[in-house]
Design a protein around this motif. Structure first.
Motif, mmCIF file in Angstrom:
data_model
loop_
_atom_site.group_PDB
_atom_site.id
_atom_site.type_symbol
_atom_site.label_atom_id
_atom_site.label_comp_id
_atom_site.label_asym_id
_atom_site.label_seq_id
_atom_site.Cartn_x
_atom_site.Cartn_y
_atom_site.Cartn_z
ATOM 1 N N ASP A 165 24.804 -2.747 33.402
ATOM 2 C CA ASP A 165 23.568 -3.055 32.683
ATOM 3 C C ASP A 165 23.532 -4.508 32.225
ATOM 4 O O ASP A 165 22.501 -5.187 32.321
ATOM 5 N N ALA A 166 24.669 -5.002 31.718
ATOM 6 C CA ALA A 166 24.711 -6.386 31.240
ATOM 7 C C ALA A 166 24.495 -7.368 32.384
ATOM 8 O O ALA A 166 23.741 -8.339 32.250
ATOM 9 N N SER A 167 25.148 -7.137 33.518
ATOM 10 C CA SER A 167 24.987 -8.022 34.664
ATOM 11 C C SER A 167 23.561 -7.988 35.185
ATOM 12 O O SER A 167 22.986 -9.023 35.551
ATOM 13 N N THR A 168 22.962 -6.799 35.207
ATOM 14 C CA THR A 168 21.597 -6.658 35.702
ATOM 15 C C THR A 168 20.614 -7.428 34.832
ATOM 16 O O THR A 168 19.768 -8.184 35.323
ATOM 17 N N ILE A 169 20.705 -7.248 33.511
ATOM 18 C CA ILE A 169 19.767 -7.907 32.601
ATOM 19 C C ILE A 169 19.975 -9.421 32.620
ATOM 20 O O ILE A 169 19.015 -10.199 32.664
ATOM 21 N N VAL A 200 12.232 -9.208 40.682
ATOM 22 C CA VAL A 200 11.699 -7.840 40.766
ATOM 23 C C VAL A 200 12.780 -6.846 41.143
ATOM 24 O O VAL A 200 12.852 -5.734 40.592
ATOM 25 N N PHE A 201 13.671 -7.228 42.075
ATOM 26 C CA PHE A 201 14.632 -6.260 42.615
ATOM 27 C C PHE A 201 15.995 -6.297 41.930
ATOM 28 O O PHE A 201 16.785 -5.358 42.103
ATOM 29 N N ILE A 202 16.296 -7.349 41.186
ATOM 30 C CA ILE A 202 17.570 -7.382 40.481
ATOM 31 C C ILE A 202 17.788 -6.157 39.586
ATOM 32 O O ILE A 202 18.911 -5.630 39.523
ATOM 33 N N PRO A 203 16.758 -5.673 38.859
ATOM 34 C CA PRO A 203 16.995 -4.506 37.997
ATOM 35 C C PRO A 203 17.552 -3.286 38.719
ATOM 36 O O PRO A 203 18.143 -2.406 38.083
ATOM 37 N N GLY A 259 14.869 -12.964 49.346
ATOM 38 C CA GLY A 259 14.996 -12.708 47.912
ATOM 39 C C GLY A 259 15.530 -11.328 47.602
ATOM 40 O O GLY A 259 16.287 -11.146 46.647
ATOM 41 N N ILE A 260 15.123 -10.349 48.401
ATOM 42 C CA ILE A 260 15.633 -8.986 48.186
ATOM 43 C C ILE A 260 17.135 -8.954 48.386
ATOM 44 O O ILE A 260 17.878 -8.327 47.618
ATOM 45 N N GLY A 261 17.612 -9.629 49.420
ATOM 46 C CA GLY A 261 19.057 -9.688 49.626
ATOM 47 C C GLY A 261 19.758 -10.438 48.517
ATOM 48 O O GLY A 261 20.786 -9.986 47.987
ATOM 49 N N ALA A 262 19.195 -11.584 48.118
ATOM 50 C CA ALA A 262 19.804 -12.374 47.051
ATOM 51 C C ALA A 262 19.794 -11.640 45.719
ATOM 52 O O ALA A 262 20.671 -11.866 44.873
ATOM 53 N N ALA A 263 18.820 -10.753 45.524
ATOM 54 C CA ALA A 263 18.719 -10.008 44.264
ATOM 55 C C ALA A 263 19.951 -9.154 44.002
ATOM 56 O O ALA A 263 20.297 -8.891 42.840
ATOM 57 N N PHE A 264 20.619 -8.735 45.058
ATOM 58 C CA PHE A 264 21.780 -7.857 44.896
ATOM 59 C C PHE A 264 23.105 -8.589 45.029
ATOM 60 O O PHE A 264 24.137 -8.089 44.572
ATOM 61 N N MET A 265 23.117 -9.764 45.659
ATOM 62 C CA MET A 265 24.391 -10.428 45.949
ATOM 63 C C MET A 265 25.146 -10.813 44.685
ATOM 64 O O MET A 265 26.272 -10.359 44.456
ATOM 65 N N MET A 266 24.566 -11.662 43.845
ATOM 66 C CA MET A 266 25.305 -12.147 42.683
ATOM 67 C C MET A 266 25.494 -11.091 41.615
ATOM 68 O O MET A 266 26.592 -10.975 41.062
ATOM 69 N N PRO A 267 24.473 -10.269 41.284
ATOM 70 C CA PRO A 267 24.713 -9.233 40.268
ATOM 71 C C PRO A 267 25.820 -8.260 40.665
ATOM 72 O O PRO A 267 26.672 -7.913 39.843
ATOM 73 N N VAL A 268 25.803 -7.810 41.908
ATOM 74 C CA VAL A 268 26.823 -6.847 42.348
ATOM 75 C C VAL A 268 28.176 -7.528 42.435
ATOM 76 O O VAL A 268 29.215 -6.939 42.079
#
Length: 482
Positions: A401-405, A71-74, A120-129
């Motif tokens: 955008d590519a990393s997020t998707i 949910v939060f990765i986008p 999960g909210i924290g993990a949502a940003f760790m790897m994509p960023v």
């Protein structure tokens, strides 16, 4: 382990330092995330007994975490562009660490699920960023090596997690499987402050709030429907209605995304063949792979009577094999190219998942260890090939955008894979008691066969690749093109 030296001449000392240490920063965060996931899988039966719920009910602890990530990765790409990779990455590690603390002091299943959402909210940003920082720091020719380096130390999480989880629940309260994340979180914050670059993008548009609401609500509702369908007795009409509502929300997002200039998820990237195949094919392939970490502890502990620490030892060869494969994957992709590797390897993955249908009481331990080692090898090769293919033809401007998707697709497949595995197992069990090994083992065997079949079918998506797709990343070039 050698430094991830990228063959690029630079006279900027600051950039050289960043390139040297940035992979370590991202690797520590990913290690913490992977360690947490594998420890929880091994401890599912023990946690279930402590909280007085059935083991399959504990899938809410796993799926709530992955749903929160999906949910939060986008938001990760927009936040990184707007606030900078350093600030968002630091927030992610802090949130994950605090979530781990909350999990460790949870008193019941709802509290544990809520704390897992926080994680999960924290993990949502760790790897994509972290991936965005890598893409903007290294040249495209060095992405494969940099990402491969990040994955190798991170695989120590799956290597140590099952054994540590088994030992912890055997000699300590299960809460320590979450509290062990705290020192790693502190180390990650220290490394982030010293070595994480503060990349920012051009943010000319406000956040696509409506897109976030439509997509997030649709994904969360769909995942919830999968969970209740397999675990609770709810009127079929209600279940069908919620499922239709989730599809309507996701369809609404697709309609919305085509009508705004800067959507939450840039669906226009799917026009790029390599990106489209990587995300779509990877989603289906991961459905089968992602269900295995949830089902194997049930087979080993409830079905075959192994202690948690023994079950952890049985899955350790997967991580050992994955680490070994990471040392070979560059040569394999350079020799055969992404298309040949992905088509052949996907078929092997499906066969290996199906092979676990032959594991049961009386199976020699060496056979189980061999299956585990082979599955770890082919899974590591698959993940690296799919992950690097996604960025083969994207530009630096499309990195966020590519990393997020790509990250969203990966986490959705993990969440759906766990829910799907639990769903089919419950279906094969019927109304039989789930703790009865005589009923559980045949149900799990049928689930392995079905998950393997799903993975085999996903090989079709990789047939649409061309021979030289991914050449900028792998270095593989053939004389003729399809």
């Amino acid at each position: 382990m050698s430094d991830p030296v990228i063959p690029l001449v630079t006279t900027d000392p600051a950039l050289e330092t960043t390139r040297r240490y940035l992979p370590w920063v991202v690797a520590v965060a990913l290690f913490m995330q992977q360690l947490d996931g594998t420890i929880v899988n091994t401890a599912v039966p023990t946690i279930a007994a402590s909280l007085k719920v059935t083991p399959l009910s504990l899938k809410s602890v796993l799926t709530s975490y992955t749903i929160a990530i999906a949910v939060f990765i986008p938001l990760s790409g927009w936040l990184a562009d707007h606030f900078g990779t350093k600030r968002v990455f630091g927030f992610a590690i802090a949130m994950f660490t605090l979530g781990s603390l909350a999990c460790g002091i949870s008193l019941n299943l709802p509290m544990l699920v809520a704390s897992r959402v926080m994680q999960g909210i924290g993990a949502a940003f760790m790897m994509p960023v972290g991936r965005i920082a890598l893409l903007r720091t290294f040249p495209k020719s060095g992405i494969l090596r940099a990402m491969n380096f990040v994955i190798i130390p991170a695989l120590l999480g799956p290597l140590l997690g099952p054994l540590m989880g088994g030992v912890i629940v055997h000699v300590l309260p299960w809460r320590w499987i979450f509290l062990i994340n705290l020192p790693f979180g502190i180390l990650g914050l220290w490394l982030m402050r010293r070595y994480m670059p503060d990349h920012r993008g051009k943010v000319s548009e406000p956040l696509d709030t409506w897109g976030f609401i439509l997509f997030g609500a649709g994904i969360a509702l769909l995942s919830w429907v999968l969970e209740i369908f397999g675990e609770h007795r709810m009127n079929t009409v209600w279940v069908g209605g919620f499922a239709l509502l989730s599809f309507a929300l996701l369809g609404g997002y697709a309609w919305h995304a085509r009508r705004v200039s800067d959507p939450l998820l840039a669906v226009s990237l799917f026009k790029i063949r390599t990106f489209r195949v990587s995300v779509a094919g990877g989603f289906v392939t991961r459905l089968g792979i992602s269900g295995m970490p949830f089902l194997l502890p049930l087979l080993y502990q409830l079905g075959m009577g192994f202690q948690p620490w023994q079950a952890g030892l049985l899955v350790m060869p997967q991580a050992l094999a994955a680490i070994g494969m990471k040392l070979l994957v560059e040569r394999i992709l350079a020799r055969f190219g992404h298309k040949k590797v992905l088509v052949a390897n996907t078929l092997v993955i499906g066969l290996m998942i199906s092979a676990f249908s032959q594991v049961g009481p009386g199976t020699p331990v060496w056979v189980i260890l061999l299956f585990s080692f082979m599955q770890g090898s082919v899974s590591a090769l698959q993940f690296t090939a799919m992950n690097t293919l996604a960025y083969a033809d994207t530009t630096d401007e499309q990195a966020s955008d590519a990393s997020t998707i790509a990250s969203t697709g990966q986490q959705l497949s993990i969440s759906f894979g766990i829910a799907f595995a639990s769903l089919v197992t419950a279906w094969f069990l019927g109304g039989i008691e789930r703790s009865d090994p005589a009923a559980l083992i045949p149900a799990l065997h049928r689930a392995y066969l079905l998950l393997g079949a799903v993975s085999i079918v996903s090989a079709v998506t990789f047939l649409t690749l061309k021979r030289n797709d991914g050449a900028d990343v792998s270095g593989h070039v053939e004389a003729t093109e399809e």
